[in-house]
Each structure stands twice: as structure tokens, then as C-alpha cells.
Design a protein around this motif. Sequence first.
Motif, PDB file in Angstrom:
ATOM      1  N   GLY A  77     -10.308  -4.423   0.054  1.00  0.00           N
ATOM      2  CA  GLY A  77      -9.720  -5.405   0.952  1.00  0.00           C
ATOM      3  C   GLY A  77      -8.590  -4.831   1.788  1.00  0.00           C
ATOM      4  O   GLY A  77      -7.880  -5.572   2.477  1.00  0.00           O
ATOM      5  N   LEU A  78      -8.436  -3.510   1.761  1.00  0.00           N
ATOM      6  CA  LEU A  78      -7.397  -2.834   2.538  1.00  0.00           C
ATOM      7  C   LEU A  78      -8.040  -2.112   3.725  1.00  0.00           C
ATOM      8  O   LEU A  78      -9.251  -1.893   3.741  1.00  0.00           O
ATOM      9  CB  LEU A  78      -6.649  -1.842   1.641  1.00  0.00           C
ATOM     10  N   PRO A  79      -7.242  -1.740   4.721  1.00  0.00           N
ATOM     11  CA  PRO A  79      -7.802  -1.091   5.913  1.00  0.00           C
ATOM     12  C   PRO A  79      -8.629   0.143   5.563  1.00  0.00           C
ATOM     13  O   PRO A  79      -8.226   0.962   4.734  1.00  0.00           O
ATOM     14  CB  PRO A  79      -6.560  -0.706   6.726  1.00  0.00           C
ATOM     15  N   THR A  80      -9.790   0.264   6.192  1.00  0.00           N
ATOM     16  CA  THR A  80     -10.711   1.364   5.902  1.00  0.00           C
ATOM     17  C   THR A  80     -10.926   2.302   7.080  1.00  0.00           C
ATOM     18  O   THR A  80     -11.663   3.282   6.958  1.00  0.00           O
ATOM     19  CB  THR A  80     -12.085   0.802   5.484  1.00  0.00           C
ATOM     20  N   ASP A  81     -10.289   2.016   8.222  1.00  0.00           N
ATOM     21  CA  ASP A  81     -10.544   2.838   9.402  1.00  0.00           C
ATOM     22  C   ASP A  81      -9.979   4.243   9.265  1.00  0.00           C
ATOM     23  O   ASP A  81     -10.527   5.198   9.806  1.00  0.00           O
ATOM     24  CB  ASP A  81      -9.994   2.170  10.667  1.00  0.00           C
ATOM     25  N   ARG A  82      -8.890   4.382   8.509  1.00  0.00           N
ATOM     26  CA  ARG A  82      -8.303   5.692   8.245  1.00  0.00           C
ATOM     27  C   ARG A  82      -7.814   5.693   6.796  1.00  0.00           C
ATOM     28  O   ARG A  82      -7.150   4.760   6.372  1.00  0.00           O
ATOM     29  CB  ARG A  82      -7.127   5.991   9.192  1.00  0.00           C
ATOM     30  N   PHE A  83      -8.151   6.748   6.053  1.00  0.00           N
ATOM     31  CA  PHE A  83      -7.692   6.800   4.667  1.00  0.00           C
ATOM     32  C   PHE A  83      -7.538   8.248   4.223  1.00  0.00           C
ATOM     33  O   PHE A  83      -8.046   9.175   4.842  1.00  0.00           O
ATOM     34  CB  PHE A  83      -8.658   6.056   3.737  1.00  0.00           C
ATOM     35  N   THR A  84      -6.821   8.419   3.117  1.00  0.00           N
ATOM     36  CA  THR A  84      -6.633   9.742   2.537  1.00  0.00           C
ATOM     37  C   THR A  84      -6.916   9.673   1.047  1.00  0.00           C
ATOM     38  O   THR A  84      -6.520   8.715   0.371  1.00  0.00           O
ATOM     39  CB  THR A  84      -5.203  10.270   2.777  1.00  0.00           C
ATOM     40  N   PHE A  85      -7.632  10.672   0.533  1.00  0.00           N
ATOM     41  CA  PHE A  85      -7.941  10.725  -0.894  1.00  0.00           C
ATOM     42  C   PHE A  85      -6.984  11.699  -1.550  1.00  0.00           C
ATOM     43  O   PHE A  85      -6.919  12.875  -1.174  1.00  0.00           O
ATOM     44  CB  PHE A  85      -9.389  11.162  -1.103  1.00  0.00           C
ATOM     45  N   GLU A  86      -6.242  11.238  -2.555  1.00  0.00           N
ATOM     46  CA  GLU A  86      -5.209  12.051  -3.192  1.00  0.00           C
ATOM     47  C   GLU A  86      -5.573  12.514  -4.600  1.00  0.00           C
ATOM     48  O   GLU A  86      -4.766  13.182  -5.250  1.00  0.00           O
ATOM     49  CB  GLU A  86      -3.886  11.269  -3.230  1.00  0.00           C
ATOM     50  N   GLY A  87      -6.757  12.172  -5.088  1.00  0.00           N
ATOM     51  CA  GLY A  87      -7.156  12.607  -6.410  1.00  0.00           C
ATOM     52  C   GLY A  87      -6.264  12.025  -7.499  1.00  0.00           C
ATOM     53  O   GLY A  87      -5.742  10.913  -7.374  1.00  0.00           O
ATOM     54  N   PHE A  88      -6.070  12.773  -8.583  1.00  0.00           N
ATOM     55  CA  PHE A  88      -5.202  12.332  -9.671  1.00  0.00           C
ATOM     56  C   PHE A  88      -3.750  12.689  -9.356  1.00  0.00           C
ATOM     57  O   PHE A  88      -3.473  13.793  -8.879  1.00  0.00           O
ATOM     58  CB  PHE A  88      -5.592  13.010 -10.992  1.00  0.00           C
ATOM     59  N   VAL A  89      -2.839  11.759  -9.601  1.00  0.00           N
ATOM     60  CA  VAL A  89      -1.424  12.065  -9.442  1.00  0.00           C
ATOM     61  C   VAL A  89      -0.984  12.901 -10.649  1.00  0.00           C
ATOM     62  O   VAL A  89      -1.634  12.866 -11.698  1.00  0.00           O
ATOM     63  CB  VAL A  89      -0.561  10.784  -9.339  1.00  0.00           C
ATOM     64  N   PRO A  90       0.115  13.663 -10.538  1.00  0.00           N
ATOM     65  CA  PRO A  90       0.577  14.478 -11.669  1.00  0.00           C
ATOM     66  C   PRO A  90       0.848  13.640 -12.917  1.00  0.00           C
ATOM     67  O   PRO A  90       1.261  12.485 -12.827  1.00  0.00           O
ATOM     68  CB  PRO A  90       1.862  15.110 -11.129  1.00  0.00           C
ATOM     69  N   ARG A  91       0.653  14.238 -14.068  1.00  0.00           N
ATOM     70  CA  ARG A  91       0.853  13.529 -15.335  1.00  0.00           C
ATOM     71  C   ARG A  91       2.328  13.367 -15.673  1.00  0.00           C
ATOM     72  O   ARG A  91       2.739  12.327 -16.185  1.00  0.00           O
ATOM     73  CB  ARG A  91       0.156  14.279 -16.470  1.00  0.00           C
ATOM     74  N   LYS A  92       3.141  14.398 -15.412  1.00  0.00           N
ATOM     75  CA  LYS A  92       4.550  14.351 -15.785  1.00  0.00           C
ATOM     76  C   LYS A  92       5.301  13.396 -14.854  1.00  0.00           C
ATOM     77  O   LYS A  92       5.126  13.448 -13.626  1.00  0.00           O
ATOM     78  CB  LYS A  92       5.164  15.743 -15.726  1.00  0.00           C
ATOM     79  N   PRO A  93       6.131  12.515 -15.415  1.00  0.00           N
ATOM     80  CA  PRO A  93       6.823  11.496 -14.609  1.00  0.00           C
ATOM     81  C   PRO A  93       7.585  12.057 -13.409  1.00  0.00           C
ATOM     82  O   PRO A  93       7.478  11.527 -12.300  1.00  0.00           O
ATOM     83  CB  PRO A  93       7.771  10.846 -15.625  1.00  0.00           C
ATOM     84  N   GLY A  94       8.366  13.130 -13.615  1.00  0.00           N
ATOM     85  CA  GLY A  94       9.143  13.695 -12.512  1.00  0.00           C
ATOM     86  C   GLY A  94       8.262  14.219 -11.398  1.00  0.00           C
ATOM     87  O   GLY A  94       8.526  13.991 -10.213  1.00  0.00           O
ATOM     88  N   GLU A  95       7.193  14.933 -11.766  1.00  0.00           N
ATOM     89  CA  GLU A  95       6.271  15.477 -10.768  1.00  0.00           C
ATOM     90  C   GLU A  95       5.512  14.354 -10.072  1.00  0.00           C
ATOM     91  O   GLU A  95       5.227  14.440  -8.872  1.00  0.00           O
ATOM     92  CB  GLU A  95       5.300  16.452 -11.440  1.00  0.00           C
ATOM     93  N   ARG A  96       5.178  13.305 -10.837  1.00  0.00           N
ATOM     94  CA  ARG A  96       4.464  12.173 -10.248  1.00  0.00           C
ATOM     95  C   ARG A  96       5.330  11.468  -9.202  1.00  0.00           C
ATOM     96  O   ARG A  96       4.872  11.158  -8.099  1.00  0.00           O
ATOM     97  CB  ARG A  96       4.054  11.189 -11.343  1.00  0.00           C
ATOM     98  N   THR A  97       6.603  11.237  -9.544  1.00  0.00           N
ATOM     99  CA  THR A  97       7.510  10.584  -8.602  1.00  0.00           C
ATOM    100  C   THR A  97       7.679  11.419  -7.343  1.00  0.00           C
ATOM    101  O   THR A  97       7.673  10.889  -6.223  1.00  0.00           O
ATOM    102  CB  THR A  97       8.884  10.350  -9.261  1.00  0.00           C
ATOM    103  N   ALA A  98       7.810  12.735  -7.503  1.00  0.00           N
ATOM    104  CA  ALA A  98       7.963  13.619  -6.343  1.00  0.00           C
ATOM    105  C   ALA A  98       6.726  13.574  -5.451  1.00  0.00           C
ATOM    106  O   ALA A  98       6.834  13.534  -4.212  1.00  0.00           O
ATOM    107  CB  ALA A  98       8.226  15.052  -6.812  1.00  0.00           C
TER     108      ALA A  98
END
Length: 272
Positions: free
Chosen positions: A122-143
Amino acid sequence: MIILAATPIGNLGDASRRLVEALEEATVVAAEDTRTTQRLLSALGIDNRPRLIALHDHNEKERAPEIVELARDQDVLVLSDAGMPTVSDPGYGLVATAAAAGVTVTAIPGPSAVVTALAVSGLPTDRFTFEGFVPRKPGERTAALRALAAEPRTMVFFEAPSRVAATLLDMAAVFGADRRAAVCRELTKLHEEVARGALGELAAWAEQGVRGELVIVVAGSPERDIPFDDAVRQVLALVADGIRLKDAAAEVSGVTGHSRRELYQAALAARA
């Protein structure tokens, strides 16, 4: 040649006729998990038993040259456990090696968790980016999320059930609790579910526990019209609260869209 073949992400009925025919005729199959491929052959009622070569993250670098050489004389079918090989799955290194060696690479298109989740979000589909899995460690994930805070395109992420609550909470903190998103669970399967709402709401929902294969779709950053000088003052205010200048500049950059480097330098000059 090398043939990248998309396999069902859940519902076996999504196996294409081309995939079935390729599996019936294949003599060599490079598979992310050979046991999964054996189960797929059995579930689809295919009697053919091709030679199976394991091709996964831990051996792709070593196995790629061997598979490319095989593909000079015969077709090699490449499968991941679900969806299209190379998309957050093994296969990229093999394709790069084949391209460099002049070996033909083609694909049998089919199911994709990324595109399926995007379509039903239900979100815009005309332009998108695939980011895969975010980092597991909290600090790296936030960054990593801070680096995407100003991304204007719809973003698609994969996440494990055990980490989805923490990830949604971090997304709400970095992107804003009101940012629209969708969590797509068990796509194409019997218990398919799409939870839509603001990130803050979804983070609270996920605290109860979420099972199954997950895809998170997040709306892109809305355009903001915050003057640069005001953004610099926001950076300085965060620094006054004890946040490092570098992190403060990154956070304000994500919210305002102004250059992180320029905010950092301006705030540094203002403090001199």
C-alpha cells in the motif's frame, strides 16, 4: 549457459511451467541447499535427479570457477531456497565470474518476496530501494538506518522474526514513529498477513511476537523544507544534550535532507 531460476517463495502453485520444464531436463543444478532442492523436485512430482552442487555463501568463491567451466559445455541451473538467486541469496559471485569468462547467463523469472511485498504494502511503488537485511548489532543497525533516513524512495528490508521488534523500534526512532510502513509475513503461504500502519504502531504490534518469513516495507522520507541554519541549530542542540557531533549531524541530516558533511562543518565552525 548458466540459468538462474526463481523458485516459489511459499506457494508451490507459483512454480512456473518454465521452471518445471527446466528441472525435468536439468543435468546439473547448483543449489543453495541441495536438500531443499530435493524436496522441491519431490513436491513438484519431478522424477529427474540431476547432479546437485552446493552453492552457498560459504563456498561460492571457490565453487564459481568450477561451475562456470561446467556451463561452457552444458546448461547449469542455479537455484536458491526461495525466490531469485543473487537477490539477497547466493549467485552474484557466480554471475560475475561467468560474465568475466564470457559464459552466457540467463534467467527464468518468477516469484520475488521483494516485489510481492512492495505490491501489497500500500506504499508508493514507482521508485523503491531494496536494502536486504539490516545489521544484527544494535549500534550498526542504527547507523545503517540513519544513513537511509533521508531516502525518498520506498525501502524494502528483510528481517528475522527474532529481531523484527527491535528493528521496527529502531526504525521508529530514526525514521519517525509516524512514518508509514508495512510488515509482510508468510507471503503466498496459508497464513499470509500484511500489517500496515505507522512505524510506532507496528513496533508495538511486533512486541507480542511475530513468526514466519518477513519483509518490511517503509515509506520514503517526505520532502522537508527546513532552512539550513535551523538544521545547524538542531545539531548544536543535540550536541548540548551529549550526542557526539558526528552522530548529531547524521541524525539531523536524515531528518532534514541537508548534507551531513556540511552540517558537521557548519556546527564545528559555530562552536569555534
